[in-house]
Scaffold this active site. Structure first.
Site, PDB file in Angstrom:
ATOM      1  N   HIS A 123      -2.544  -1.100  -3.542  1.00 19.42           N
ATOM      2  CA  HIS A 123      -3.718  -0.238  -3.395  1.00 19.42           C
ATOM      3  C   HIS A 123      -3.589   0.950  -4.338  1.00 19.42           C
ATOM      4  CE1 HIS A 123      -4.222  -1.749   1.036  1.00 19.42           C
ATOM      5  NE2 HIS A 123      -4.614  -2.646   0.146  1.00 19.42           N
ATOM      6  N   SER A 174       0.855  -1.185   0.000  1.00 19.56           N
ATOM      7  CA  SER A 174       0.000   0.000   0.000  1.00 19.56           C
ATOM      8  C   SER A 174       0.895   1.241   0.000  1.00 19.56           C
ATOM      9  CB  SER A 174      -0.954  -0.029   1.198  1.00 19.56           C
ATOM     10  OG  SER A 174      -1.860   1.057   1.143  1.00 19.56           O
ATOM     11  N   ASP A 194      -4.375  -4.768   5.826  1.00 16.80           N
ATOM     12  CA  ASP A 194      -4.710  -5.575   4.652  1.00 16.80           C
ATOM     13  C   ASP A 194      -3.553  -6.508   4.311  1.00 16.80           C
ATOM     14  OD1 ASP A 194      -6.139  -6.514   2.468  1.00 16.80           O
ATOM     15  OD2 ASP A 194      -5.419  -4.932   1.136  1.00 16.80           O
TER      16      ASP A 194
END
Length: 351
Positions: free
Chosen positions: A194, A168, A290
């Site tokens: 992401h 991310s 995540d």
């Protein structure tokens, strides 16, 4: 103490909107709004902001030039505000290579729901940026990879193994740095970073130009081949499935998982299910959790798991959570991570 934020944008409307969004959050303090780089320079010196939101396209001095000067003179966490165009995406990745922490597309204000979602996202990114570690721009980030001796992988390893990568905040440069450590002949690689729709194709093209193997945006149902890396499209989950002995890509626009679409957890859970002990998973820099559930599932199915070390992470969130769960076999700083992973792959399935 509130996070001090400076907004730099030549659009009066965008400045006003971002300013109102920032002022709505008690954890943030709007210290100034600048219409160009000259005003921004004065305000940086005057207010010493913790985070700057920076438009790429500005008159007089563009956002990239200002960013380059800023990172040399007074390194500051910067979130780029990017146009949803091919040129805008290209400039965004150049900004990340120069040291920007993150980016967000310009707001689409065609519905109250869209406005609220954008406000939540920009506030989250500003708070994440305030916690980020500012790393020096990688000197080789924009140059193609040079040849070096790498351990040769057996044909069986290349044909049976699968490498999965999740990241991310800070991940675009970390993924590039990792892939540049790999040889041309590798098992299929699947990547979830992401990123919103409109940027992932440019990201894949950039990786393709700067690494030894082929990199592309994943397409529904395509077979995952050795010597290729596949990037999850923005706003779509990427999973793998196995059909007739071959791994294939599966795309969906299901609900957000762990707050994201694409989600690293979605990819990793599918890798655990279909690749199992033939999987090697890597969790890189990023805010939040995540990927922790998914990499734990890969570990439980006998796969090999790696996490980026704290010192080289822009944000040590996702790796930290996975490590905390006991799901990681090796914690390695980014400059050594590729070699460590290759050593493992070279040790399995020896012919």
């Amino acid at each position: 103490m509130a996070i001090k934020v400076l907004v730099v944008d030549d659009s009066t409307l965008i400045r006003s909107l971002l300013g109102k969004m920032i002022e709505s959050d008690p954890e943030l303090s709007l210290v100034g709004m600048a219409a160009d780089a000259y005003m921004a320079k004065d305000m940086v010196n005057q207010f010493r902001p913790d985070v700057i939101t920076l438009d790429i396209e500005m008159p007089k001095v563009d956002g990239l030039t200002f960013l380059d000067r800023l990172m040399k003179a007074r390194p500051t966490a910067v979130v780029m505000i990017s146009a949803l165009t091919e040129e805008g995406a290209d400039a965004t990745f150049n900004a990340l290579a120069l040291g920007a922490v993150d980016f967000i597309p310009k707001p689409k204000l065609d519905s109250p729901q869209g406005f609220n979602e954008y406000q939540d996202l920009i506030l989250e990114k500003i708070k994440s940026a305030a916690k980020a570690k500012l790393l020096k721009a990688l000197p080789s980030a924009s140059t193609p990879v040079k040849s070096s001796i790498k351990p040769a992988l057996s044909q069986r390893t290349v044909n049976t193994q699968l490498v999965a990568i999740g990241a991310s905040t800070g991940g675009t440069e970390a993924i590039l740095a990792l892939l540049k450590q790999f040889p041309a002949v590798m098992p299929p690689i699947v990547i979830t970073q992401h990123m919103p729709a409109g940027f992932t194709c440019t990201f894949a093209d950039r990786l393709n130009k700067l690494t030894r193997f082929n990199v592309k945006q994943a397409e529904e149902g395509e077979r995952l081949l050795p010597c290729y890396a596949y990037v999850a499209p923005g706003d779509q989950h990427l999973e793998i499935i196995k059909v007739g002995g071959s791994f294939k890509a599966k795309l969906s626009q299901g609900d957000k998982v762990s707050g994201h679409r694409p989600s690293v957890d979605v990819l990793f859970h599918s890798v655990a299910q279909y690749a199992g002990e033939n999987a090697t998973a890597v969790i890189l820099t990023g805010m939040g959790k995540d990927g922790a559930d998914g990499i734990e599932a890969i570990d439980m199915q006998g796969g090999k798991t790696f996490a980026q070390g704290e010192q080289s992470c822009v944000v040590f969130g996702m790796p930290k959570e996975a490590i905390k769960r006991g799901a990681i076999h090796h914690v390695v700083e980014l400059p050594q991570l590729g070699d460590k992973l290759l050593q493992y792959l070279a040790s399995v399935n020896r012919d």
